[in-house]
Design an enzyme around this catalytic site. Structure first.
Site, PDB file in Angstrom:
ATOM      1  N   SER A 189       0.943  -1.236  -0.032  1.00 53.60           N
ATOM      2  CA  SER A 189       0.071  -0.136  -0.074  1.00 53.60           C
ATOM      3  C   SER A 189       0.986   1.326   0.023  1.00 53.60           C
ATOM      4  O   SER A 189       1.496   1.529  -0.938  1.00 53.60           O
ATOM      5  CB  SER A 189      -0.981  -0.128   1.140  1.00 53.60           C
ATOM      6  N   HIS A 216      -2.754  -1.161  -3.605  1.00 55.35           N
ATOM      7  CA  HIS A 216      -3.811  -0.214  -3.373  1.00 55.35           C
ATOM      8  C   HIS A 216      -3.495   1.002  -4.227  1.00 55.35           C
ATOM      9  O   HIS A 216      -2.626   1.858  -3.998  1.00 55.35           O
ATOM     10  CB  HIS A 216      -3.923   0.541  -2.002  1.00 55.35           C
ATOM     11  N   MET A 310      -0.089   1.248   5.261  1.00 59.17           N
ATOM     12  CA  MET A 310      -0.670   1.269   6.485  1.00 59.17           C
ATOM     13  C   MET A 310      -1.873   0.461   6.590  1.00 59.17           C
ATOM     14  O   MET A 310      -2.302  -0.137   5.610  1.00 59.17           O
ATOM     15  CB  MET A 310      -1.062   2.829   6.566  1.00 59.17           C
ATOM     16  N   ASP A 313      -4.472  -4.747   5.951  1.00 63.11           N
ATOM     17  CA  ASP A 313      -5.162  -5.734   4.809  1.00 63.11           C
ATOM     18  C   ASP A 313      -4.059  -6.894   4.367  1.00 63.11           C
ATOM     19  O   ASP A 313      -2.874  -6.717   4.091  1.00 63.11           O
ATOM     20  CB  ASP A 313      -5.151  -4.824   3.341  1.00 63.11           C
TER      21      ASP A 313
END
Length: 374
Positions: A189, A216, A310, A313
């Protein structure tokens, strides 16, 4: 108090962003109208984090960013449009050392900005504590010198000398599924594009497993990102914008604003984009990608890799991958820009190996070779 500098040529955007962070109560804020003002305030105000508009008159955001990363490196979050041009500029900014980016709202900005408020605050808070990698600053100094000399070439990421890759037969499928040698699953991410730009070019052209990546990003960014990586890697890199057979020698980047899943077909195993599922916060979802792989492939022929980002996930699915016989790698805190996702994998006991970024490619190869030997 978190010292925040907001640089944007739009008076409305400056006002809206300042209002959002003022309401949080723990931000000390200054604003700048262009790159020159931003540089002056970086020196005078010494912000802990900067939000920087990509397109500004005079000194644009990319030029300002490169100056910040050379003169006074600190976490920078870019504010960019979702156009193809905006995507290219944002990816360039991440290569120059920006920690993250926020997509500039379209349409009625004052209405859209309210919808984005939680994400804006979360990203800027995460960035304020992010680690700026020395390697990124060094790379930028080299690029700055090259540009100053009028050359167009771009230095490739430095490579390690990884272990030789063993040839692996077609094993690892659950009963009733078509065959596949194995699969590497990578989740990233915040800071991920820069991390992938270091790890993936180190994998050799004869790497025997396909690699599936959930990074992401918005939908307009993953295509240009895949094309950029394709120019840097010995392996082919493609965006999963339709159902695609998983083949060795290829890196598959999940399409943004959707999820990417593994599924069996008569001719073989495929990666396919599916509509984003609301029960997952981030997309493409690492959790959903890994869970789908575990549904159709033997865990003993899966390698899960969790790098900077962060949140959490993918941490639960990768823990399950390890507990059912798979191999897992978490990026070490010492190198991660944000140690959220890999940190959660370490904390929940799902990380078999914890490695700094520079050693991850070699560890992937070692684990793939280990699967070949068993």
């Amino acid at each position: 108090m978190i010292r925040l500098l907001i640089a944007d040529d739009s008076a409305l955007m400056r006002k809206l962003l300042e209002g959002i962070f003022t309401a949080e109560g723990d931000f000390d804020i200054r604003t700048a109208r262009n790159g020159n003002e931003a540089l002056e305030l970086v020196r005078a105000f010494d912000p802990q984090v900067v939000t920087l508009d990509v397109q500004m008159p005079g000194m644009d955001g990319l030029t300002c960013l490169s100056r910040i990363m050379i003169e006074a490196p600190r976490p920078v979050v870019m504010i960019s449009s979702l156009t193809a041009e905006g995507a290219e500029a944002t990816l360039e900014a991440i290569e120059l050392g920006a920690v993250d980016f926020i997509a500039k709202p379209g349409g009625a900005v004052s209405l859209e900005i309210d919808r984005l408020r939680p994400l804006l605050v979360e990203k800027v808070r995460a960035a304020s504590g992010a680690r700026i990698r020395r390697t990124l600053r060094l790379t930028e100094r080299v690029r700055h010198q090259i540009r100053g000399a009028g050359l167009a070439s771009r230095p490739r990421p430095s490579r390690v000398s990884p272990s030789p890759v063993a040839k692996i037969g077609k094993v690892g499928m659950k009963p009733g599924s078509a065959t596949l040698p194995g699969l590497v699953l990578i989740g990233t991410s915040t800071g991920g594009p820069a991390a992938l730009d270091i790890v993936l070019p180190q994998l050799p052209a004869d790497f025997p497993w396909p690699i599936l990546v959930a990074q992401h990003l918005p939908a307009s960014f993953t295509g240009p990102f895949a094309k950029r990586l394709n120019r840097e890697c010995d392996l082919d890199v493609v965006e999963v914008n339709r159902p695609m057979p998983l083949k060795p020698g290829t890196i598959y980047i999940g399409k943004g604003d959707a999820d990417v899943m593994v599924a069996p077909r008569a001719a073989g195993v495929i990666a396919m984009p599916v509509p984003a599922k609301g029960s997952y916060l981030w997309h493409p979802s690492v959790e959903r990608m890994v869970a789908s792989a575990l549904d159709h492939l033997e865990a003993s022929h899966l390698v899960g890799v969790m790098m900077t980002g962060m949140g959490n996930d993918g941490a639960e699915a990768m823990k399950r991958l390890r507990l059912t016989g798979g191999r897992t790698i978490a990026e070490a805190e010492s190198s991660a820009i944000v140690w959220g996702m890999p940190g959660e994998l370490v904390k929940n006991g799902g990380a078999e190996a914890v490695r700094p970024l520079e050693d991850i490619a070699e560890t992937i190869i070692e684990m793939v070779n280990s699967c070949a030997a068993n």
